[in-house]
Design a protein around this motif. Sequence first.
Motif, PDB file in Angstrom:
ATOM      1  N   ALA A  12      -0.315 -19.569 -18.006  1.00 58.13           N
ATOM      2  CA  ALA A  12      -0.161 -20.658 -17.968  1.00 58.13           C
ATOM      3  C   ALA A  12       0.057 -20.794 -19.380  1.00 58.13           C
ATOM      4  CB  ALA A  12      -1.205 -21.775 -17.518  1.00 58.13           C
ATOM      5  N   ALA A  40       4.048 -21.640  -9.930  1.00 57.10           N
ATOM      6  CA  ALA A  40       4.086 -22.505 -10.772  1.00 57.10           C
ATOM      7  C   ALA A  40       2.852 -21.641 -11.978  1.00 57.10           C
ATOM      8  CB  ALA A  40       2.375 -22.655  -9.757  1.00 57.10           C
ATOM      9  N   GLY A  97       4.308 -20.308 -14.278  1.00 58.76           N
ATOM     10  CA  GLY A  97       5.206 -20.304 -15.626  1.00 58.76           C
ATOM     11  C   GLY A  97       5.684 -18.792 -15.986  1.00 58.76           C
ATOM     12  N   ARG A 102       0.797 -26.672 -14.882  1.00 58.20           N
ATOM     13  CA  ARG A 102       1.187 -24.916 -14.808  1.00 58.20           C
ATOM     14  C   ARG A 102       0.034 -24.836 -13.662  1.00 58.20           C
ATOM     15  NH1 ARG A 102       4.360 -21.715 -19.088  1.00 58.20           N
ATOM     16  NH2 ARG A 102       6.512 -22.450 -18.642  1.00 58.20           N
ATOM     17  N   ARG A 146       1.241 -29.158 -20.496  1.00 59.75           N
ATOM     18  CA  ARG A 146       2.201 -28.534 -19.413  1.00 59.75           C
ATOM     19  C   ARG A 146       1.938 -26.973 -19.207  1.00 59.75           C
ATOM     20  NH1 ARG A 146       8.687 -26.037 -20.582  1.00 59.75           N
ATOM     21  NH2 ARG A 146       8.629 -25.521 -18.994  1.00 59.75           N
TER      22      ARG A 146
END
Length: 295
Positions: free
Chosen positions: A222, A67, A69, A31, A27
């Motif tokens: 991120a 983007a 996070g 990001r 994830r």
Amino acid sequence: MSVWLPGAPCTPRGCVEPTATAVAVPRAVLRLAGVAVLVLAAVVLVPCGRWIPGGAVRRWCRWVVRAAGVRVRIAGAAAPSGGLLLVANHISWLDVPLLSAVRPARMLAKAEIRRWPVAGPLAARGGALFIERDRLRALPETVARIAGELERGAAVAVFPEGSTWCGRAQGTFRRAVFQAALDAGVPVQPVRIRYRTDRGTPATAPAFVGDDTLLASLWRVASARRLLADVEVLPPIPPGRHTDRRALAAAAQPGECTGGPRHAAPRGVHERAVASPRPVSRASLRYESSRASRS
């Protein structure tokens, strides 16, 4: 280190605390990929920048932060047009898109950024005003350039602390750039930036301080979970309210970021400086420049 930029005592080891929980590696990678796609899209579209509406630029800036996070909350608004000096406290590289999300502006940045891959050309094409921190005699020219842009109705964004801080404390706004607002007769728009966890407590994970690397900071942001960027647009300071840049800088200081102390910067501390020169009166700029050249 520049002789006319302050240092911050904040360091990655001493101040930056990662969030208690982190997202999964895939994830975090997604990001970063999202941020990269948005930045590359901006590089492609920069030549068309003059035709892109300000609202689209503000949305793009928010998308970059999202983007990565980080949720974004902006309270208040800046004047959409006319000369304006935007000033904010400085914590992270995220501050740049966050401030542009308030109002797209020409950013005052250190000259070294021009040589950075991707970010350098993007900043140059986006109209950044680069300052040579190691040349004291360049200060009068920089102030005059900022004043000229303001007089032409542009917004100029500056981080007057001259260095990033961790967010638990902050530096003092340096005065020199405020002379440009006085000379141009434009308002000053203070903005306060804070980063929080989902529990509302201060978050230092986004901080980009000391000898921290951009890659390490990107990954830390991120991989963090549920960070919030809280941007407060404070009431503007109209032209004429203050005729002295010292008073204007003090009035624009948005207060303590998290209620912590405002520290004086120790000498010899490496800083992640981005934007602001040492306070010098405009009347003495030429004198100090000539004195520095003789020393």
